[in-house]
Design a protein around this motif. Structure first.
Motif, mmCIF file in Angstrom:
data_model
loop_
_atom_site.group_PDB
_atom_site.id
_atom_site.type_symbol
_atom_site.label_atom_id
_atom_site.label_comp_id
_atom_site.label_asym_id
_atom_site.label_seq_id
_atom_site.Cartn_x
_atom_site.Cartn_y
_atom_site.Cartn_z
ATOM 1 N N ILE A 192 0.845 -1.200 0.000
ATOM 2 C CA ILE A 192 0.000 0.000 0.000
ATOM 3 C C ILE A 192 0.879 1.248 0.000
ATOM 4 C CG2 ILE A 192 -1.743 1.303 1.292
ATOM 5 C CD1 ILE A 192 -2.686 -1.420 2.415
ATOM 6 N N ILE A 193 1.916 1.244 0.855
ATOM 7 C CA ILE A 193 2.831 2.389 0.914
ATOM 8 C C ILE A 193 3.554 2.559 -0.421
ATOM 9 C CG2 ILE A 193 5.011 3.194 1.901
ATOM 10 C CD1 ILE A 193 4.114 2.311 4.583
ATOM 11 N N ILE A 194 4.036 1.461 -1.001
ATOM 12 C CA ILE A 194 4.761 1.534 -2.277
ATOM 13 C C ILE A 194 3.858 2.094 -3.377
ATOM 14 C CG2 ILE A 194 5.940 0.204 -4.063
ATOM 15 C CD1 ILE A 194 7.516 0.521 -1.444
ATOM 16 N N GLY A 195 2.616 1.612 -3.430
ATOM 17 C CA GLY A 195 1.671 2.089 -4.444
ATOM 18 C C GLY A 195 1.381 3.570 -4.300
ATOM 19 N N LEU A 196 1.085 4.003 -3.074
ATOM 20 C CA LEU A 196 0.795 5.415 -2.831
ATOM 21 C C LEU A 196 2.032 6.284 -3.050
ATOM 22 C CD1 LEU A 196 -1.494 5.180 0.339
ATOM 23 C CD2 LEU A 196 -2.182 5.865 -1.962
ATOM 24 N N PHE A 197 3.196 5.739 -2.716
ATOM 25 C CA PHE A 197 4.455 6.445 -2.922
ATOM 26 C C PHE A 197 4.632 6.771 -4.411
ATOM 27 C CE2 PHE A 197 7.856 6.673 0.405
ATOM 28 C CZ PHE A 197 8.611 7.662 -0.212
ATOM 29 N N ALA A 198 4.385 5.743 -5.259
ATOM 30 C CA ALA A 198 4.560 5.922 -6.700
ATOM 31 C C ALA A 198 3.598 6.964 -7.249
ATOM 32 C CB ALA A 198 4.358 4.582 -7.409
ATOM 33 N N LYS B 15 10.679 7.302 -9.696
ATOM 34 C CA LYS B 15 12.097 7.450 -9.348
ATOM 35 C C LYS B 15 12.295 7.516 -7.832
ATOM 36 C CE LYS B 15 14.526 10.202 -11.945
ATOM 37 N NZ LYS B 15 15.148 11.423 -12.517
ATOM 38 N N VAL B 16 11.486 8.329 -7.171
ATOM 39 C CA VAL B 16 11.582 8.453 -5.711
ATOM 40 C C VAL B 16 11.172 7.141 -5.036
ATOM 41 C CG1 VAL B 16 10.721 9.685 -3.681
ATOM 42 C CG2 VAL B 16 11.151 10.931 -5.790
ATOM 43 N N THR B 17 10.167 6.467 -5.598
ATOM 44 C CA THR B 17 9.703 5.191 -5.043
ATOM 45 C C THR B 17 10.797 4.132 -5.120
ATOM 46 O OG1 THR B 17 7.447 5.703 -5.752
ATOM 47 C CG2 THR B 17 7.908 3.418 -5.174
ATOM 48 N N LEU B 18 11.498 4.060 -6.245
ATOM 49 C CA LEU B 18 12.591 3.096 -6.400
ATOM 50 C C LEU B 18 13.722 3.393 -5.415
ATOM 51 C CD1 LEU B 18 12.768 2.760 -10.302
ATOM 52 C CD2 LEU B 18 11.943 1.053 -8.656
ATOM 53 N N PHE B 19 14.006 4.683 -5.202
ATOM 54 C CA PHE B 19 15.021 5.082 -4.223
ATOM 55 C C PHE B 19 14.620 4.597 -2.827
ATOM 56 C CE2 PHE B 19 16.108 8.135 -0.881
ATOM 57 C CZ PHE B 19 17.488 8.144 -0.950
ATOM 58 N N TYR B 20 13.372 4.855 -2.451
ATOM 59 C CA TYR B 20 12.855 4.449 -1.137
ATOM 60 C C TYR B 20 12.919 2.926 -0.991
ATOM 61 C CZ TYR B 20 9.328 3.355 2.414
ATOM 62 O OH TYR B 20 8.668 2.834 3.492
ATOM 63 N N PHE B 21 12.480 2.195 -2.015
ATOM 64 C CA PHE B 21 12.455 0.735 -1.973
ATOM 65 C C PHE B 21 13.861 0.178 -1.795
ATOM 66 C CE2 PHE B 21 12.269 -3.573 -3.555
ATOM 67 C CZ PHE B 21 11.016 -4.038 -3.161
ATOM 68 N N GLN C 295 18.071 14.137 -0.131
ATOM 69 C CA GLN C 295 18.316 15.567 -0.305
ATOM 70 C C GLN C 295 19.531 15.815 -1.187
ATOM 71 O OE1 GLN C 295 19.177 17.991 3.334
ATOM 72 N NE2 GLN C 295 17.156 18.854 2.995
ATOM 73 N N PHE C 296 20.541 14.961 -1.033
ATOM 74 C CA PHE C 296 21.782 15.094 -1.816
ATOM 75 C C PHE C 296 21.572 14.703 -3.281
ATOM 76 C CE2 PHE C 296 25.695 13.135 -3.477
ATOM 77 C CZ PHE C 296 26.558 14.231 -3.399
ATOM 78 N N ILE C 297 20.830 13.596 -3.506
ATOM 79 C CA ILE C 297 20.654 13.084 -4.870
ATOM 80 C C ILE C 297 19.630 13.896 -5.663
ATOM 81 C CG2 ILE C 297 19.842 11.108 -6.239
ATOM 82 C CD1 ILE C 297 21.030 9.296 -4.100
#
Length: 304
Positions: free
Chosen positions: A104-110, A116-122, A301-303
């Motif tokens: 659920i978090i991954i889906g909402l994140f995307a 791109k941000v979701t893949l970073f988080y994962f 923040q850096f990337i």
């Protein structure tokens, strides 16, 4: 309705909602775990999630990614793994990864922050979970699991005989009795955690969090990571709330830290874990989640 009345209403509303939701989740997941244990022998679980098998850590992280568990509902599944004597390191990987990689978090994140941000988080959540699980095992933290956590709840009732007459009890009823026994043990922890989390949720204004964790504050990311733990938020709400905080001026690195802190180690989960772990293991768990949240926030923040 005045501001204070609204805060009280939000607190009571959150308490009632979480009490019902987490009770049903705990009972349902505990029962399902009991059914699985009935059909999948402990030796099979041990072989799949064995620390001696290098694949076990990766399998545990994938298992965490496909199970729709929040931080609290991970606990009954963890108890099942403990009783099946699965590898300690792989159990820790599952404990860290399951709530963070909740589908659920991954889906909402995307949807909210993009692929791109979701893949970073994962990638961050999975890699840190695996490294932390291996490290805690190598450091011998298994000794901080309470001995009673490995013991099956005592079966109550007449058993095989009742009043001198043979009586066979349905295995489904036995599983339910074991589930209910587990639930009664964790109920005080559950209620206490929900009460504290609901008070914080109801009385802490989002404007305050956004202002303190703005991009101008060098301590914004550590603050967001720490504040995320007592601020228990359901998986379906953590992403929308984070998006709202970002819109109010909260830095995106701090948003990332808040999501990991809140999803990975809610106060309710920490209190529930006290029924399984000794204090040193609880502190190790919190340090891992906070380190993950803070490092992910600064790296983001850096990337980006």
């Amino acid at each position: 309705m005045s501001v204070n009345e609204e805060m009280v209403f939000n607190t009571l509303n959150m308490f009632g909602f979480l009490a019902v939701e987490l009770t049903l989740l705990f009972l349902a997941i505990s029962y399902i775990v009991g059914v699985l244990q009935e059909y999948i022998p402990p030796t099979k679980i041990q072989s799949i999630l064995s620390s001696k098998n290098g694949k076990g850590y990766f399998v545990a992280s994938l298992l965490g990614a496909i199970t729709p568990f929040c931080s609290c509902s991970t606990i009954p599944f963890l108890k099942g793994l403990l009783r099946a004597k699965a590898g300690f390191g792989t159990m820790m990987v599952f404990l860290f990864a399951s709530p963070l990689l909740n589908p659920i978090i991954i889906g909402l994140f995307a949807v909210t922050f993009g692929v791109k941000v979701t893949l970073f988080y994962f990638a961050i959540a999975m890699s840190v979970s695996i490294v932390a699980g291996i490290t805690l095992e190598k450091l011998g933290f298994e000794k901080y699991v309470k001995p009673e956590a490995y013991i099956e709840p005592e079966k109550k009732g007449c058993g095989a005989t009742c009043g001198g007459k043979a009586k066979s009890e349905s295995k489904w009823i036995k599983i339910w009795k074991s589930t209910w026994s587990d639930f009664k043990k964790v109920l005080p922890y559950l209620v206490g955690g929900i009460a504290i989390g609901s008070l914080i949720y109801g009385f802490m204004p989002t404007e305050f969090v956004a202002n303190v964790a703005s991009e101008n504050n060098p301590f914004a990311i550590p603050f967001a990571a720490v504040i995320g733990i007592p601020l228990y938020i359901r998986a379906e709400a953590v992403i929308p709330l984070s998006a709202a905080l970002a819109a109010k001026g909260m830095g995106l690195g701090a948003v990332m830290a808040l999501i990991i802190g809140s999803a990975g180690a809610s106060l309710t989960e920490v209190i529930l874990l006290k029924s399984i772990f000794k204090n040193k293991m609880i502190w190790a768990f919190l340090i891992v989640i906070l380190s993950m949240a803070i490092s992910a926030g600064f790296l983001y923040q850096f990337i980006f």
